[in-house]
Scaffold this active site. Structure first.
Site, PDB file in Angstrom:
ATOM      1  N   GLU A   1      -5.177  -8.533   0.886  1.00 43.07           N
ATOM      2  CA  GLU A   1      -5.700  -8.217   2.222  1.00 43.07           C
ATOM      3  C   GLU A   1      -7.187  -7.932   2.126  1.00 43.07           C
ATOM      4  O   GLU A   1      -7.627  -7.230   1.214  1.00 43.07           O
ATOM      5  CB  GLU A   1      -5.048  -6.963   2.834  1.00 43.07           C
ATOM      6  CG  GLU A   1      -3.664  -7.150   3.361  1.00 43.07           C
ATOM      7  CD  GLU A   1      -3.121  -5.895   4.066  1.00 43.07           C
ATOM      8  OE1 GLU A   1      -3.918  -5.042   4.516  1.00 43.07           O
ATOM      9  OE2 GLU A   1      -1.894  -5.781   4.151  1.00 43.07           O
TER      10      GLU A   1
ATOM     11  N   GLU B   1       0.802  -1.230   0.000  1.00 43.30           N
ATOM     12  CA  GLU B   1       0.000   0.000   0.000  1.00 43.30           C
ATOM     13  C   GLU B   1       0.835   1.281   0.000  1.00 43.30           C
ATOM     14  O   GLU B   1       0.892   2.000   1.006  1.00 43.30           O
ATOM     15  CB  GLU B   1      -0.954   0.013   1.198  1.00 43.30           C
ATOM     16  CG  GLU B   1      -1.945  -1.121   1.197  1.00 43.30           C
ATOM     17  CD  GLU B   1      -3.055  -0.952   2.224  1.00 43.30           C
ATOM     18  OE1 GLU B   1      -3.015   0.013   3.011  1.00 43.30           O
ATOM     19  OE2 GLU B   1      -3.987  -1.771   2.223  1.00 43.30           O
TER      20      GLU B   1
HETATM   21  C1  FCB Z   1      -3.935  -2.248   5.731  1.00 40.15           C
HETATM   22  C2  FCB Z   1      -2.502  -2.498   6.140  1.00 40.15           C
HETATM   23  C3  FCB Z   1      -2.353  -3.554   7.210  1.00 40.15           C
HETATM   24  C4  FCB Z   1      -3.416  -3.398   8.274  1.00 40.15           C
HETATM   25  C5  FCB Z   1      -4.785  -3.348   7.651  1.00 40.15           C
HETATM   26  C6  FCB Z   1      -5.907  -3.262   8.646  1.00 40.15           C
HETATM   27  O1  FCB Z   1      -4.052  -1.006   5.178  1.00 40.15           O
HETATM   28  O2  FCB Z   1      -1.761  -2.913   5.010  1.00 40.15           O
HETATM   29  O3  FCB Z   1      -1.055  -3.476   7.729  1.00 40.15           O
HETATM   30  O4  FCB Z   1      -3.172  -2.281   9.031  1.00 40.15           O
HETATM   31  O5  FCB Z   1      -4.857  -2.252   6.782  1.00 40.15           O
END
Ligand code: FCB
Length: 482
Positions: A393, A202
Site C-alpha cells: 500500500e 497492518e
Molecule cells: C491503511 C489501511 C487501508 C487504508 C489506508 C489509507 O492503513 O490499510 O485500509 O485505510 O491506510
C-alpha cells in the site's frame, strides 16, 4: 483527529479531551512532467497493482447471509464515523465487481489485492459456512483470472465477525483459534486458484486504534486489551502463514505491516529516545516476533505486560519464515519527548504543526515525504530473514473535483511519481522489492473518516456508483503500457 497520529490521539484520549481537525490548506502548482524513469527500470518481473479492503468497498453488509462484523456495529454506532456514514453501501463492489476489475485491467495493472470479509463466509466467525458468500469470492477470483489480473488475497483486513467480538474479540485467545479455522477454510476453498496470500493487514493499526485508542472498531480504550489483542494477533500472523503454506500448493506467503519513517524533532537524547519508542511501537512490534526477536519491550518497558499472556510454546509459535513482507507507507513521523501519553512518553507532531518549510499535507493531515518510503524499505530489508518486499500500500488522499467528466488530480499523480522514484532508488541500492500496489483502486469508505478522504485512482460518485478514472489512473495506464 487523524488516525495515523496515534500518540497524539492517545494523549488526548487519556486527558479526556477532543480537538477539531485542522487541515493545512496549501495551494501549489506541481510539475507533473515525466518522472524520469520507465516501467522497464523496475524490471520485467516487477508487479504493479491496486489494493483494497472488503469493508471499504463491498457494501452489501447484510446481503445473502453475511453476518455482521465489528465495523458494521461500529459504523452504526452514533458518533463513531466523522461524516455520520456507514459502509453499508460503500462502493457496492459486491454488485459491481466485474466492471471494477475491468478498470484494473484498463489501467494495465497486474494485480488486484483484496480481502475476504470473514463474516461473509463464516457468518458467526466459526462453524456454519455461508455458501453464497463463498461463491462471491469464487466469482471475483474467476473474473480476475478470466481478464488476466492476478488475485492477491488478504485474510484479515480489520472486519472481525461481531459474533467473535461478543465473546471478547481479539483480546480473547479463542479468536486466534477461530482465525486458524477461518484461514484453513478459505485457503482450502480458494487455494487451487489463488497462489498469493497475505495473512494480516497492518496488525498494529487495528490492535492499537481498535483496543487502546478507541478510534476504530471495536472502539476499546485499554492498554491491557491492546496487549492481549496484539499477542493473539501475532500468533495468528505466524500460524496463518503456516496454514497457507500447508493448504496452498506453490503458495507465495506474506503478511503486511504499517511502517513509518520516524525522526526526532531535534537531535537531542530525550527526543531521540522518544523517537525510538515510537519506532518500536509503529515499526517493530509485529515484525520482530515473527523473526524470533520477541516484542521490542526493552525499548517500551510499559508494554512488558504482554509477556503475561504467553502460554508455553508461544515463543516458537510467533515465528514464521514469510516468502515476502508487505510494506505499507504513507508518511513520516516527527517525534518529541512528552509527558503525554504515558507509557510512550512521546508526542507525534501533527503534520500541520510540523516545523517544516514548504510542507505538503494530504487530506488525512499526513505529510508528503517520499524519502520516507526509501528509508522504510532499507530498514525492513536490513532485518535478517527478509526474503522479498512488496509495497502492498502507498497512496494519498487529496480533494478531487470533477470537471467535465475528468478529475485532474495533479497532486496525487506527483505523489506517486515521487514515491516511485524512491522505491526505484531502494531497488537500485539492493533492496529486493518486487512489487508496488497503489492504495487504492477507487475512492471508498475510509474507516472512521467516512468517504471524505479520496484515495482512489478512480473517482467514485457515491450517489450513482459511477466511476471515472482520474488523471493519476490514466498516468499509470500510460506508464504501465507494455
Ligand atoms: C491503511 C489501511 C487501508 C487504508 C489506508 C489509507 O492503513 O490499510 O485500509 O485505510 O491506510
Amino acid at each position: 483527529m487523524q488516525r495515523r497520529d496515534l500518540l497524539r490521539t492517545l494523549a488526548l484520549t487519556t486527558a479526556g479531551l477532543t480537538v477539531l481537525p485542522a487541515f493545512a490548506k496549501q495551494n501549489f502548482m506541481r510539475d507533473i512532467a515525466g518522472p524520469g524513469y520507465t516501467r522497464g527500470d523496475f524490471g520485467n518481473d516487477f508487479l504493479w497493482g491496486v489494493a483494497t479492503a472488503a469493508y471499504q468497498i463491498e457494501g452489501a453488509w447484510n446481503v445473502d447471509g453475511k453476518g455482521p462484523s465489528i465495523w458494521d456495529t461500529f459504523s452504526h454506532t452514533k458518533g463513531k464515523i466523522k461524516t455520520k456514514e456507514t459502509g453499508d453501501m460503500a462502493c457496492d463492489f459486491y454488485h459491481t465487481y466485474k466492471s471494477d476489475i475491468d478498470l484494473i485491467k484498463e489501467m494495465n495493472m497486474d494485480v488486484f489485492r483484496f480481502s475476504i470479509a470473514w463474516s461473509r463466509v463464516l457468518p458467526n466467525g466459526t462453524g456454519e459456512k455461508n455458501q453464497k458468500g463463498i461463491d462471491f469470492y469464487h466469482n471475483v477470483i474467476d473474473y480476475c483470472l478470466q481478464v488476466g489480473v492476478q488475485p492477491w488475497i488478504t485474510l484479515y483486513h480489520w472486519d472481525l465477525p461481531q459474533a467473535l467480538q461478543d465473546k471478547g474479540g481479539w483480546p480473547n485467545r479463542n479468536t486466534y483459534t477461530a482465525f486458524c479455522e477461518y484461514a484453513n477454510m478459505v485457503t482450502k476453498e480458494y487455494g487451487s486458484k489463488v497462489k498469493n496470500w497475505m495473512v494480516l493487514n497492518e496488525p498494529l493499526a487495528y490492535t492499537a486504534l481498535g483496543h487502546m485508542i478507541g478510534m476504530h472498531a471495536p472502539g476499546k480504550k485499554s492498554v491491557g486489551k491492546f496487549l492481549r489483542a496484539a499477542h493473539h494477533t501475532a500468533l495468528s500472523q505466524a500460524e496463518g502463514g503456516r496454514i497457507i503454506r500447508a493448504n496452498v500448493p506453490d503458495a507465495n506467503v506474506g503478511t503486511t505491516f504499517s511502517c513509518s519513517d520516524i525522526d526526532p524533532l531535534k537531535e537531542k537524547p530525550k527526543h531521540q529516545r522518544a523517537a525510538a519508542r515510537v519506532d518500536a511501537l509503529l515499526n517493530r512490534f509485529f515484525i520482530e516476533p515473527v523473526l524470533g526477536m520477541g516484542y521490542p519491550v526493552d525499548t517500551i518497558p510499559g508494554f512488558k505486560g504482554i509477556k503475561k499472556h504467553f502460554e508455553p510454546g508461544d515463543e516458537e509459535k510467533l515465528k514464521f519464515d514469510f516468502d515476502f513482507i508487505g510494506i505499507q507507507n504513507y508518511t513520516r513521523e516527527l517525534v518529541k519527548a512528552s509527558i503525554f501519553p504515558p507509557v510512550m512518553w512521546a508526542w507525534q507532531i501533527p503534520a500541520d504543526k510540523k516545523p517544516v518549510e514548504n510542507i505538503e499535507i494530504t487530506d488525512m493531515n499526513w505529510e508528503v515525504y517520499p524519502e520516507g518510503i526509501y528509508n522504510v524499505l532499507k530498514k525492513f530489508a536490513a532485518y535478517p530473514g527478509i526474503k522479498k518486499i512488496i509495497v502492498t500500500e502507498n497512496g494519498a488522499a487529496f480533494t478531487d473535483t470533477l470537471v467535465d467528466g475528468r478529475v485532474h488530480d495533479e497532486k496525487r499523480t506527483k505523489f506517486y511519481q515521487d514515491y516511485l522514484a524512491q522505491v526505484l532508488r531502494a531497488k537500485k541500492d539492493g533492496v529486493n522489492v518486487t512489487g508496488y500496489y497503489c492504495w487504492t483502486l477507487m475512492d471508498n469508505f475510509e474507516w472512521a473518516e467516512g468517504t471524505r478522504p479520496r484515495f482512489g485512482l478512480v473517482y467514485t460518485d457515491f450517489t450513482t456508483q459511477k466511476r471515472i478514472i482520474k488523471d493519476s489512473g490514466l498516468w499509470f495506464k500510460d506508464f504501465l503500457r507494455k
